[in-house]
Design an enzyme around this catalytic site. Structure first.
Site, PDB file in Angstrom:
ATOM      1  N   CYS A 120      46.176  33.947  51.257  1.00  0.00           N
ATOM      2  CA  CYS A 120      46.445  34.086  52.693  1.00  0.00           C
ATOM      3  C   CYS A 120      46.828  32.712  53.217  1.00  0.00           C
ATOM      4  O   CYS A 120      46.635  31.708  52.534  1.00  0.00           O
ATOM      5  CB  CYS A 120      45.211  34.611  53.423  1.00  0.00           C
ATOM      6  SG  CYS A 120      45.617  35.177  55.102  1.00  0.00           S
ATOM      7  N   CYS A 122      45.940  31.752  56.573  1.00  0.00           N
ATOM      8  CA  CYS A 122      45.210  31.383  57.799  1.00  0.00           C
ATOM      9  C   CYS A 122      44.313  30.163  57.632  1.00  0.00           C
ATOM     10  O   CYS A 122      44.071  29.441  58.596  1.00  0.00           O
ATOM     11  CB  CYS A 122      44.432  32.569  58.360  1.00  0.00           C
ATOM     12  SG  CYS A 122      43.145  33.182  57.274  1.00  0.00           S
ATOM     13  N   CYS A 130      47.953  34.274  59.832  1.00  0.00           N
ATOM     14  CA  CYS A 130      48.040  34.513  58.393  1.00  0.00           C
ATOM     15  C   CYS A 130      49.464  34.424  57.842  1.00  0.00           C
ATOM     16  O   CYS A 130      49.720  34.830  56.705  1.00  0.00           O
ATOM     17  CB  CYS A 130      47.422  35.875  58.064  1.00  0.00           C
ATOM     18  SG  CYS A 130      45.701  35.998  58.603  1.00  0.00           S
ATOM     19  N   LYS A 195      42.528  46.492  55.592  1.00  0.00           N
ATOM     20  CA  LYS A 195      41.773  45.401  56.198  1.00  0.00           C
ATOM     21  C   LYS A 195      41.865  45.549  57.714  1.00  0.00           C
ATOM     22  O   LYS A 195      42.951  45.509  58.286  1.00  0.00           O
ATOM     23  CB  LYS A 195      42.338  44.058  55.754  1.00  0.00           C
ATOM     24  CG  LYS A 195      41.630  42.872  56.379  1.00  0.00           C
ATOM     25  CD  LYS A 195      42.145  41.566  55.824  1.00  0.00           C
ATOM     26  CE  LYS A 195      41.485  40.384  56.523  1.00  0.00           C
ATOM     27  NZ  LYS A 195      41.994  39.109  56.019  1.00  0.00           N
ATOM     28  N   ARG A 205      35.282  32.745  59.816  1.00  0.00           N
ATOM     29  CA  ARG A 205      36.289  31.867  60.423  1.00  0.00           C
ATOM     30  C   ARG A 205      35.706  30.493  60.706  1.00  0.00           C
ATOM     31  O   ARG A 205      36.416  29.504  60.675  1.00  0.00           O
ATOM     32  CB  ARG A 205      36.874  32.533  61.667  1.00  0.00           C
ATOM     33  CG  ARG A 205      37.708  33.736  61.243  1.00  0.00           C
ATOM     34  CD  ARG A 205      38.343  34.460  62.392  1.00  0.00           C
ATOM     35  NE  ARG A 205      38.948  35.704  61.887  1.00  0.00           N
ATOM     36  CZ  ARG A 205      39.421  36.643  62.659  1.00  0.00           C
ATOM     37  NH1 ARG A 205      39.393  36.508  63.974  1.00  0.00           N
ATOM     38  NH2 ARG A 205      39.954  37.733  62.118  1.00  0.00           N
ATOM     39  N   ARG A 217      44.308  38.964  65.616  1.00  0.00           N
ATOM     40  CA  ARG A 217      45.015  39.482  64.444  1.00  0.00           C
ATOM     41  C   ARG A 217      45.325  40.975  64.554  1.00  0.00           C
ATOM     42  O   ARG A 217      45.644  41.628  63.573  1.00  0.00           O
ATOM     43  CB  ARG A 217      44.186  39.242  63.183  1.00  0.00           C
ATOM     44  CG  ARG A 217      43.806  37.793  62.934  1.00  0.00           C
ATOM     45  CD  ARG A 217      43.621  37.525  61.450  1.00  0.00           C
ATOM     46  NE  ARG A 217      42.756  36.402  61.135  1.00  0.00           N
ATOM     47  CZ  ARG A 217      43.045  35.128  61.343  1.00  0.00           C
ATOM     48  NH1 ARG A 217      44.185  34.787  61.912  1.00  0.00           N
ATOM     49  NH2 ARG A 217      42.203  34.174  60.995  1.00  0.00           N
ATOM     50  N   GLU A 233      48.039  52.854  53.945  1.00  0.00           N
ATOM     51  CA  GLU A 233      48.096  51.468  53.453  1.00  0.00           C
ATOM     52  C   GLU A 233      47.784  51.413  51.951  1.00  0.00           C
ATOM     53  O   GLU A 233      48.421  50.677  51.198  1.00  0.00           O
ATOM     54  CB  GLU A 233      47.081  50.594  54.210  1.00  0.00           C
ATOM     55  CG  GLU A 233      47.491  50.226  55.624  1.00  0.00           C
ATOM     56  CD  GLU A 233      48.497  49.063  55.649  1.00  0.00           C
ATOM     57  OE1 GLU A 233      48.983  48.651  54.577  1.00  0.00           O
ATOM     58  OE2 GLU A 233      48.789  48.570  56.753  1.00  0.00           O
ATOM     59  N   LYS A 248      37.957  46.766  53.884  1.00  0.00           N
ATOM     60  CA  LYS A 248      37.274  45.616  54.463  1.00  0.00           C
ATOM     61  C   LYS A 248      37.257  45.725  55.979  1.00  0.00           C
ATOM     62  O   LYS A 248      38.326  45.975  56.544  1.00  0.00           O
ATOM     63  CB  LYS A 248      38.032  44.352  54.047  1.00  0.00           C
ATOM     64  CG  LYS A 248      37.446  43.088  54.582  1.00  0.00           C
ATOM     65  CD  LYS A 248      38.313  41.919  54.233  1.00  0.00           C
ATOM     66  CE  LYS A 248      37.773  40.705  54.967  1.00  0.00           C
ATOM     67  NZ  LYS A 248      38.669  39.589  54.871  1.00  0.00           N
ATOM     68  N   SER A 274      31.385  38.516  56.176  1.00  0.00           N
ATOM     69  CA  SER A 274      30.492  37.473  56.686  1.00  0.00           C
ATOM     70  C   SER A 274      29.557  37.965  57.784  1.00  0.00           C
ATOM     71  O   SER A 274      28.359  37.672  57.762  1.00  0.00           O
ATOM     72  CB  SER A 274      31.319  36.286  57.180  1.00  0.00           C
ATOM     73  OG  SER A 274      32.241  36.690  58.180  1.00  0.00           O
ATOM     74  N   TYR A 313      28.489  38.011  49.817  1.00  0.00           N
ATOM     75  CA  TYR A 313      27.825  36.706  49.839  1.00  0.00           C
ATOM     76  C   TYR A 313      26.383  36.825  49.361  1.00  0.00           C
ATOM     77  O   TYR A 313      25.727  35.829  49.095  1.00  0.00           O
ATOM     78  CB  TYR A 313      27.868  36.117  51.255  1.00  0.00           C
ATOM     79  CG  TYR A 313      29.276  36.018  51.795  1.00  0.00           C
ATOM     80  CD1 TYR A 313      30.094  34.947  51.455  1.00  0.00           C
ATOM     81  CD2 TYR A 313      29.815  37.022  52.607  1.00  0.00           C
ATOM     82  CE1 TYR A 313      31.396  34.863  51.916  1.00  0.00           C
ATOM     83  CE2 TYR A 313      31.109  36.950  53.080  1.00  0.00           C
ATOM     84  CZ  TYR A 313      31.908  35.876  52.726  1.00  0.00           C
ATOM     85  OH  TYR A 313      33.198  35.815  53.183  1.00  0.00           O
TER      86      TYR A 313
HETATM   87  C1  PBG Z   1      41.780  35.622  55.332  1.00  0.00           C
HETATM   88  C2  PBG Z   1      40.492  36.293  55.197  1.00  0.00           C
HETATM   89  C3  PBG Z   1      39.508  36.571  56.162  1.00  0.00           C
HETATM   90  C4  PBG Z   1      38.434  37.119  55.498  1.00  0.00           C
HETATM   91  C5  PBG Z   1      38.778  37.189  54.161  1.00  0.00           C
HETATM   92  N1  PBG Z   1      40.054  36.699  53.993  1.00  0.00           N
HETATM   93  C6  PBG Z   1      39.450  36.256  57.591  1.00  0.00           C
HETATM   94  C7  PBG Z   1      40.300  36.907  58.578  1.00  0.00           C
HETATM   95  O1  PBG Z   1      41.091  37.814  58.318  1.00  0.00           O
HETATM   96  O2  PBG Z   1      40.191  36.414  59.704  1.00  0.00           O
HETATM   97  C8  PBG Z   1      37.124  37.528  56.117  1.00  0.00           C
HETATM   98  C9  PBG Z   1      35.964  37.500  55.211  1.00  0.00           C
HETATM   99  C10 PBG Z   1      34.638  37.589  55.850  1.00  0.00           C
HETATM  100  O3  PBG Z   1      34.466  37.748  57.065  1.00  0.00           O
HETATM  101  O4  PBG Z   1      33.670  37.491  55.090  1.00  0.00           O
HETATM  102  N2  PBG Z   1      42.784  36.323  55.935  1.00  0.00           N
END
Ligand code: PBG
Length: 328
Positions: A120, A122, A130, A195, A205, A217, A233, A248, A274, A313
């Site tokens: 990615c 970002c 991104c 996603k 982030r 986004r 998708e 996700k 996260s 995690y």
């Molecule tokens: C990058 C990306 C993100 C996450 C994984 N790859 C962040 C986003 O899309 O802002 C999020 C992972 C997480 O929250 O654990 N594009």
């Protein structure tokens, strides 16, 4: 005449039997552990929004992955934090960028480690989006070229799998053909297919220093209200050559995981993101929940919904608790 013929409690009376008839089991080899790499040799900087997670220097990353390997964790997925960001995210596809350096170091020291690289822009763009922007618009097709360059840079460094997460249309296909042209026909792609534009990414982030500088986004990530679109998708990604697909976040999208699993001919991963992690940590710190039990219950529910693999995690903690024989 269900009762008294049927008494489901007969199977619940003893731990031994409960274990035998258990439908879903957790194994660390199904975990993919996300890790954050920084371009210094030594660093172990705690991420305050994600207790227990760190930004890791290359050597610390190698040590961390050594522990993951010992715990039987299936794979790690790398996110890089570059020293400098620019509008085109050049740190993402620099041949000596943080992720290629991390990949080479890991491959040198830990032969048996399976290394995935997130693809990615970002983390690498000054605006935090991104892909490539023009004004406040994100340009899809010009972004594809850069994402493909990232994937090839990681493949050339020796990565085992790439996982594009930018939610650009056509990203899997663009990466597949660039990898093939560069001689990496055998390298699998894990598509972040469904996603969602989720508030659960907040702590990440901060960890990856990748919050968008303007807007959000929603113009490229999916609307949390949509389920059928996730199947669309997934179909598109598989059509473009995705070897595995992903949903996700995980916990608020168990219905999507279940549906994708029912339809997908390829393995399904789910990203326990996260925000999902940090909520558990925060409640556990306050003594409000039993952290091992809640964690194992969450991971079990993601597997039960249909995920073959879980990006989490909690990977190390969960692997330890499983080894201790703890149950959800
Ligand atoms: C990058 C990306 C993100 C996450 C994984 N790859 C962040 C986003 O899309 O802002 C999020 C992972 C997480 O929250 O654990 N594009």
């Amino acid at each position: 005449m269900p009762f008294p013929i049927h008494r489901p409690r007969r199977l619940r009376g003893r731990a031994l039997l409960r274990r035998m008839v258990r439908e879903t089991r957790l194994h660390p080899c199904e975990f993919i552990e996300p890790l954050f790499a920084v371009p210094s040799k030594r660093a172990r900087k705690p991420i305050s929004s994600m207790p227990g997670q760190f930004q890791l220097g290359i050597e610390d990353l190698v040590e961390e992955c050594g522990r993951s390997l010992e715990l039987g964790i299936g794979a790690v997925i790398l996110f890089g934090i570059p020293p400098k960001k620019d509008p085109l995210g050049s740190g993402g596809y620099a041949r000596d960028g943080v992720v290629p350096r991390a990949i080479r170091a890991l491959k040198r020291s830990l032969k048996d480690l399976y290394v995935i690289a997130d693809v990615c822009l970002c983390e690498y763009t000054s605006h935090g989006h991104c892909g490539v922007i023009e004004g406040e618009r994100l340009l899809n097709d010009p972004s594809l070229k850069l994402l493909a360059k990232c994937a090839v840079a990681y493949a050339d460094a020796g990565v085992d799998m790439v996982a594009p997460s930018a939610m650009m249309d056509g990203q899997v296909g663009a990466i597949r053909s660039a990898l093939d042209r560069a001689g990496h026909q055998e390298l699998p792609i894990l598509g972040y297919s469904a996603k969602y534009a989720s508030a659960f990414y907040g702590p990440f982030r901060q960890a990856a220093e990748s919050a968008p500088a303007f807007g959000d986004r929603r113009g490229y990530q999916m609307d949390p209200s949509n389920r059928r679109e996730a199947l669309h998708e997934v179909d598109l990604d598989i059509g473009e050559g995705a070897d595995l697909v992903m949903v996700k976040p995980a916990l608020s999208y168990l219905d999507v995981i279940a549906e994708v699993k029912r339809r997908s001919p390829v393995p399904v991963a789910a990203y326990n993101v996260s925000g999902e992690y940090s909520m558990v940590k925060a409640a556990a710190e306050r003594g409000w929940i039993d952290e091992p039990r809640v964690t194992l219950e969450i991971l079990t529910s993601i597997r039960r919904a249909g995920a073959d693999l879980i990006l989490t995690y909690h990977a190390k903690d969960a692997a330890r608790w499983i080894a201790e024989g703890r149950e959800p």
